[in-house]
Design a protein around this motif. Structure first.
Motif, PDB file in Angstrom:
ATOM      1  N   GLU A  64     -18.080  -2.204  25.419  1.00 14.21           N
ATOM      2  CA  GLU A  64     -17.344  -0.819  25.374  1.00 14.21           C
ATOM      3  C   GLU A  64     -16.056  -0.819  25.109  1.00 14.21           C
ATOM      4  N   PRO A  65     -15.572  -0.172  24.232  1.00 15.43           N
ATOM      5  CA  PRO A  65     -13.995   0.154  23.966  1.00 15.43           C
ATOM      6  C   PRO A  65     -13.248   0.408  25.264  1.00 15.43           C
ATOM      7  N   VAL A  66     -11.936  -0.252  25.375  1.00 14.90           N
ATOM      8  CA  VAL A  66     -11.085   0.581  26.381  1.00 14.90           C
ATOM      9  C   VAL A  66     -10.587   1.814  26.249  1.00 14.90           C
ATOM     10  N   VAL A  67     -10.826   2.525  27.197  1.00 14.25           N
ATOM     11  CA  VAL A  67     -10.323   4.155  27.158  1.00 14.25           C
ATOM     12  C   VAL A  67      -9.137   4.314  27.374  1.00 14.25           C
ATOM     13  N   SER A  68      -8.371   5.088  26.335  1.00 16.50           N
ATOM     14  CA  SER A  68      -6.876   5.377  26.886  1.00 16.50           C
ATOM     15  C   SER A  68      -6.795   6.393  27.728  1.00 16.50           C
ATOM     16  N   ALA A  69      -5.626   6.829  28.097  1.00 15.99           N
ATOM     17  CA  ALA A  69      -5.280   7.771  28.994  1.00 15.99           C
ATOM     18  C   ALA A  69      -5.706   9.053  28.459  1.00 15.99           C
ATOM     19  N   GLU A  70      -5.310   9.353  27.152  1.00 11.03           N
ATOM     20  CA  GLU A  70      -5.681  10.691  26.575  1.00 11.03           C
ATOM     21  C   GLU A  70      -7.252  10.937  26.770  1.00 11.03           C
ATOM     22  N   GLU A  71      -7.794   9.701  26.409  1.00  9.98           N
ATOM     23  CA  GLU A  71      -9.406  10.009  26.567  1.00  9.98           C
ATOM     24  C   GLU A  71     -10.187  10.366  27.818  1.00  9.98           C
ATOM     25  N   SER A  72      -9.263   9.601  28.923  1.00 10.48           N
ATOM     26  CA  SER A  72      -9.496   9.668  30.198  1.00 10.48           C
ATOM     27  C   SER A  72      -9.518  11.087  30.921  1.00 10.48           C
ATOM     28  N   LEU A  73      -8.269  11.700  30.365  1.00  2.00           N
ATOM     29  CA  LEU A  73      -7.782  13.178  30.722  1.00  2.00           C
ATOM     30  C   LEU A  73      -8.800  14.153  29.885  1.00  2.00           C
TER      31      LEU A  73
END
Length: 199
Positions: A64-73
């Motif tokens: 799985e790709p690493v999730v960025s802070a923006e994607e998490s929000l």
């Protein structure tokens, strides 16, 4: 570091996070005095050691790709919207919300990130509880450093004569003091009075 202070910090972390975060032992050893760390790193001679399977960690490369802070929000924002809708409103408006409204919410979040030059350096968080009853608040994104909102997302229930009830999705931004309504879109409910949020 004094043992009593270390133990107090461990208990405080466990208490504040309700046990969701376990203390990282490397962190605690870095807080110890250098003399104490040297002694801790050198095992005593002739000691028997056994490693339990539960203590072993296996690191595998994640597909799985690493999730960025923006994607998490953005993922949390969608979850909170459905929490606000509850089990009575959510199933009725889910399709329109997913197809029309949420992409515009995502766009507004991304525009906020892009327009604030230093926002990528900020530690941003999202409020955890949407407002119930007939209140408008879905969620707010705020800066953890100064505890001030950056953007607020709301949904207002409107009764339009002849047309019935509509849900008006909009947001407010800190740049204009949260005064202007930036419209996202409307979803029609019906002519009947809608249920309360979170129901």
């Amino acid at each position: 570091m004094k043992k009593w202070l270390q133990k107090t910090l461990i208990v405080a972390v466990a208490f504040l996070t309700l046990g969701a975060i376990s203390p990282n032992h490397q962190f605690w050893t870095s807080l110890q005095d250098k003399d104490q760390t040297k002694h801790a790193e050198q095992p005593p001679k002739n000691a028997d050691y056994s490693i339990d399977i539960a203590d072993a960690f296996v690191y595998e490369r994640s597909e799985e790709p690493v999730v960025s802070a923006e994607e998490s929000l953005i993922a949390t924002a969608k979850e909170l919207a459905y929490v606000k809708f509850g089990s009575k409103i959510g199933p009725v408006i889910a399709d329109e919300f997913d197809e029309i409204i949420f992409p515009k919410i995502e766009e507004a979040i991304n525009m906020t990130f892009a327009s604030s030059g230093d926002i990528h350096k900020r530690r941003l968080a999202i409020t955890e509880k949407p407002a119930g009853d007939y209140a408008e608040k879905i969620f707010n994104i705020y800066d953890l450093e100064n505890a001030q909102d950056v953007i607020r997302f709301h949904v207002r229930t409107e009764n339009r004569p002849q047309d019935g009830y509509f849900y008006n999705f909009h947001y407010h931004i800190a740049d204009d003091g949260f005064v202007a309504h930036h419209s996202i879109g409307d979803i029609q409910w019906s002519k009947n009075t809608p249920p309360k949020w979170l129901s």
